[in-house]
Design a protein around this motif. Structure first.
Motif, PDB file in Angstrom:
ATOM      1  N   LYS A  74       0.749  -1.284  -0.057  1.00 45.38           N
ATOM      2  CA  LYS A  74      -0.014  -0.008  -0.042  1.00 45.38           C
ATOM      3  C   LYS A  74       0.897   1.263  -0.115  1.00 45.38           C
ATOM      4  CE  LYS A  74      -2.031  -1.341   3.838  1.00 45.38           C
ATOM      5  NZ  LYS A  74      -1.363  -2.639   3.914  1.00 45.38           N
ATOM      6  N   SER A  75       1.737   1.297   0.835  1.00 48.17           N
ATOM      7  CA  SER A  75       2.628   2.627   0.937  1.00 48.17           C
ATOM      8  C   SER A  75       3.464   2.850  -0.294  1.00 48.17           C
ATOM      9  CB  SER A  75       3.402   2.215   2.439  1.00 48.17           C
ATOM     10  OG  SER A  75       2.713   2.305   3.267  1.00 48.17           O
ATOM     11  N   SER A  76       3.843   1.452  -0.907  1.00 46.72           N
ATOM     12  CA  SER A  76       4.759   1.318  -2.085  1.00 46.72           C
ATOM     13  C   SER A  76       4.088   2.319  -3.275  1.00 46.72           C
ATOM     14  CB  SER A  76       5.101  -0.090  -2.494  1.00 46.72           C
ATOM     15  OG  SER A  76       5.995  -0.651  -1.576  1.00 46.72           O
ATOM     16  N   ALA A 112       5.721   7.622   2.433  1.00 48.58           N
ATOM     17  CA  ALA A 112       5.791   6.722   3.395  1.00 48.58           C
ATOM     18  C   ALA A 112       6.801   5.934   3.718  1.00 48.58           C
ATOM     19  CB  ALA A 112       4.238   6.010   3.166  1.00 48.58           C
ATOM     20  N   ILE A 113       7.004   5.340   5.097  1.00 49.53           N
ATOM     21  CA  ILE A 113       7.997   4.098   5.315  1.00 49.53           C
ATOM     22  C   ILE A 113       7.617   2.915   4.542  1.00 49.53           C
ATOM     23  CG2 ILE A 113       9.395   2.838   6.882  1.00 49.53           C
ATOM     24  CD1 ILE A 113       8.935   5.604   8.765  1.00 49.53           C
ATOM     25  N   VAL A 114       8.710   2.431   3.914  1.00 49.71           N
ATOM     26  CA  VAL A 114       8.171   0.857   3.204  1.00 49.71           C
ATOM     27  C   VAL A 114       9.248   0.064   3.740  1.00 49.71           C
ATOM     28  CG1 VAL A 114       8.246  -0.315   1.320  1.00 49.71           C
ATOM     29  CG2 VAL A 114       7.251   1.787   0.980  1.00 49.71           C
ATOM     30  N   THR A 163       3.947  -1.983   9.073  1.00 53.65           N
ATOM     31  CA  THR A 163       4.942  -0.564   9.157  1.00 53.65           C
ATOM     32  C   THR A 163       3.937   0.572   9.152  1.00 53.65           C
ATOM     33  OG1 THR A 163       6.397  -1.941   7.780  1.00 53.65           O
ATOM     34  CG2 THR A 163       6.330   0.586   7.725  1.00 53.65           C
ATOM     35  N   THR A 164       3.033   0.804   8.572  1.00 53.95           N
ATOM     36  CA  THR A 164       2.404   2.020   8.560  1.00 53.95           C
ATOM     37  C   THR A 164       1.189   1.663   9.470  1.00 53.95           C
ATOM     38  OG1 THR A 164       2.423   2.000   6.236  1.00 53.95           O
ATOM     39  CG2 THR A 164       0.656   3.581   7.292  1.00 53.95           C
ATOM     40  N   ARG A 165       1.035   2.617  10.656  1.00 52.57           N
ATOM     41  CA  ARG A 165       0.073   2.526  11.798  1.00 52.57           C
ATOM     42  C   ARG A 165      -0.902   3.678  11.643  1.00 52.57           C
ATOM     43  NH1 ARG A 165       2.523   0.042  16.474  1.00 52.57           N
ATOM     44  NH2 ARG A 165       3.045  -2.004  15.477  1.00 52.57           N
ATOM     45  N   THR A 167      -5.242   8.493   0.559  1.00 59.45           N
ATOM     46  CA  THR A 167      -4.763   8.146   2.071  1.00 59.45           C
ATOM     47  C   THR A 167      -4.236   6.762   1.942  1.00 59.45           C
ATOM     48  OG1 THR A 167      -6.861   9.559   2.628  1.00 59.45           O
ATOM     49  CG2 THR A 167      -6.036   8.077   4.288  1.00 59.45           C
ATOM     50  N   ASP A 168      -3.046   6.679   2.569  1.00 58.97           N
ATOM     51  CA  ASP A 168      -2.693   5.205   2.933  1.00 58.97           C
ATOM     52  C   ASP A 168      -2.899   4.782   4.184  1.00 58.97           C
ATOM     53  OD1 ASP A 168      -0.991   3.101   2.927  1.00 58.97           O
ATOM     54  OD2 ASP A 168       1.113   4.197   3.229  1.00 58.97           O
ATOM     55  N   THR A 169      -3.064   3.630   4.546  1.00 52.88           N
ATOM     56  CA  THR A 169      -3.914   3.217   5.925  1.00 52.88           C
ATOM     57  C   THR A 169      -3.023   2.081   6.281  1.00 52.88           C
ATOM     58  OG1 THR A 169      -5.120   1.694   4.855  1.00 52.88           O
ATOM     59  CG2 THR A 169      -6.163   3.868   4.997  1.00 52.88           C
TER      60      THR A 169
HETATM   61 MG   LIG Z   1       2.183   0.948   4.652  1.00 50.75          MG
END
Ligand SMILES: [Mg+2]
Ligand SMILES: Nc1nc2c(ncn2[C@@H]2O[C@H](COP(=O)(O)OP(=O)(O)OP(=O)(O)O)[C@@H](O)[C@H]2O)c(=O)[nH]1
Length: 459
Positions: A235-237, A248-250, A256-258, A275-277
């Motif tokens: 997702k973040s990628s 975003a951190i991948v 990883t994503t909180r 929106t990344d979740t």
């Molecule tokens: Mg993520």
């Protein structure tokens, strides 16, 4: 309601390092107040200065010069507020404007509330409510497309549509009033028929506006897009790919994503709010749990969900939950990590996703382009064009028009059933009131508060 007789002042430019800044004063006393603190190089009083002409001089606090400025007066009613306005163009930065604003306040003006200058323009009849709303839309717009929608609305395009609709409704009303006291059947039949004709014309226009409003709203506000999937699917990628930088951190650690991460991209002039979740899964981790619950919460307001699944892992219950969450929402299904050996069986793919999915790797640029094109296809048939016609894009207008439509349908039922004309008149009155709410011809303090609280101070 704030006092309309007060003279109001505010800083109208963004406060920060800049070439110039503008302090604006509006109201009866604005010229007198400026004459107490401004000394023109030619010594002429502002009161005697030429209208709409810049005057060079200094602002003084008693004997002490505060800043070197240009001042201009714009006499009402031909001004933004339709009142006497003076603008002081001073040096940018924080100090000069604040000094000047304070002096103006000490000399009798009051600090303007959010949008109060524009509100006065509205209350003084210079613009209607749709035009006032257009101004805030333009200030807030992040893309050319949404700015142009505002500009079009500011020119009065929507006002025209609703004013002419209002004229037609009022002529229906006149027809009713003219016939209400004639119990003669023949006249009545003709009246019902004529009312029906007019109804058809108006409902056609309303339907047309409402049909187009979905896209217009997206053009104005952007497409609220939420990326959803279980942990570690990419997702973040995808977010980073769409943004073209590492927002975003991948990592390869699931979870990883909180928190949610929000950003904007401009897709051929249309704003995509992405929106990344946090990856959705059953978890005992306190922080992650909150993230998962926020992610689920984001679904209801989304215009589009991008649901991601991982081809390199087997389809599991967490994936099933994602499918369940998105089933009633407009969505794109992405089967990601196509560059890795596939672990989901083709049978599972067929069973769970049917044929509507993109199989790709979000780490590849061409995949990002593919996703963008699909979004354009979904919302704008591939081509984003902005109509020169009046478009309904503001949710307040859309809701009021839907209410108007409901009451107009009641009018129609009355016509069909040939109920007493005075009953038809009641429903018609409601239709007229809803349209008046849109243009602000009829308004309540509550509506005005809602509209103008969106504004910034100084506008
Ligand atoms: Mg993520
Ligand atoms: N091979 C390959 N690896 C990918 C692809 N997309 C993402 N990854 C990797 O998968 C891992 C997880 O990626 P993220 O983007 O952090 O995944 P996420 O869905 O945001 O994960 P959470 O934030 O934990 O929910 C990272 O190691 C990425 O480099 C892809 O298309 N191909």
């Amino acid at each position: 309601m704030e006092n309309l007789n007060d003279t109001i002042a505010a800083i109208s430019t963004a406060v920060g390092e800049a070439g110039i800044a503008i302090v604006r004063v509006s109201g009866e006393d604005s010229i007198d107040i400026i004459d107490k603190i401004f000394v023109a190089k030619n010594k002429k009083k502002m009161r005697d200065a030429e209208n709409r002409k810049f005057i060079y001089g200094h602002i003084y606090d008693k004997d002490k010069p505060i800043d070197e400025v240009l001042a201009v007066k714009m006499l009402g009613p031909h001004s933004y507020t339709a009142e006497d306005i003076v603008e002081i163009h001073c040096h940018g930065g924080v100090v000069a404007v604040k000094r000047i604003l304070n002096l103006i306040l000490e000399n009798g003006a009051r600090l303007a509330k959010r949008g109060e200058f524009t509100k006065r323009g509205f209350l003084n009849g210079r613009i209607d409510l749709t035009q006032a709303e257009a101004i805030i839309d333009m200030i807030k717009s992040k893309t050319d497309v949404s700015f142009d929608i505002g500009l079009n609305q500011l020119s009065g395009s929507l006002s025209e549509v609703f004013n002419s609709m209002q004229d037609e409704l009022i002529s229906m009303q006149a027809l009713i009033v003219a016939n209400i006291d004639f119990p003669d059947d023949e006249i009545e039949d003709a009246t019902y028929e004529e009312l029906d004709n007019r109804y058809q014309k108006i409902i056609g226009k309303i339907d047309n506006l409402l049909d187009n409003s979905k896209n217009s709203r997206l053009l104005r506000d952007g497409i609220n897009t939420v990326i959803l999937g279980k942990p570690n699917v990419g997702k973040s990628s995808l977010l980073n790919g769409l943004l073209r930088y590492d927002r975003a951190i991948v990592t390869d650690i699931a979870g990883t994503t909180r928190d949610i991460i929000e950003d904007y991209i401009n897709l051929d002039g249309v704003l995509l709010k992405i929106t990344d979740t946090a990856g959705i899964r059953e978890t005992e981790d306190k922080v992650e749990k909150i993230g998962v619950s926020i992610a689920k919460d984001k679904i209801k307001d989304a215009d589009l969900i991008i649901a991601i699944f991982d081809l390199s892992r087997e389809f599991d219950d967490d994936d099933r939950e994602i499918l369940n969450l998105i089933k009633d929402k407009k969505h794109i299904t992405i089967l990601n990590k196509d560059d890795l050996p596939q672990e989901i069986s083709d049978k599972d793919i067929e069973k769970n996703f049917g044929k509507n999915f993109l199989k790709l790797s979000v780490i590849e640029n061409k995949s990002i382009l593919e996703i963008e094109n699909l979004i354009k296809d979904m919302f704008f048939d591939g081509e984003i064009k902005i109509s020169q016609d009046a478009v309904l894009s503001n949710i307040r207008h859309i809701n009021a028009l839907k209410e108007a439509k409901k009451d107009l349908e009641a009018v129609k039922r009355g016509i069909d059933e040939k109920v007493f004309l005075d009953l038809v008149a009641v429903d018609l009155e409601n239709v007229i009131n809803h349209i008046s709410e849109i243009t602000g011809a009829i308004t309540t303090e509550d509506i005005l508060d809602r509209v103008f609280s969106e504004f910034c101070i100084g506008k």
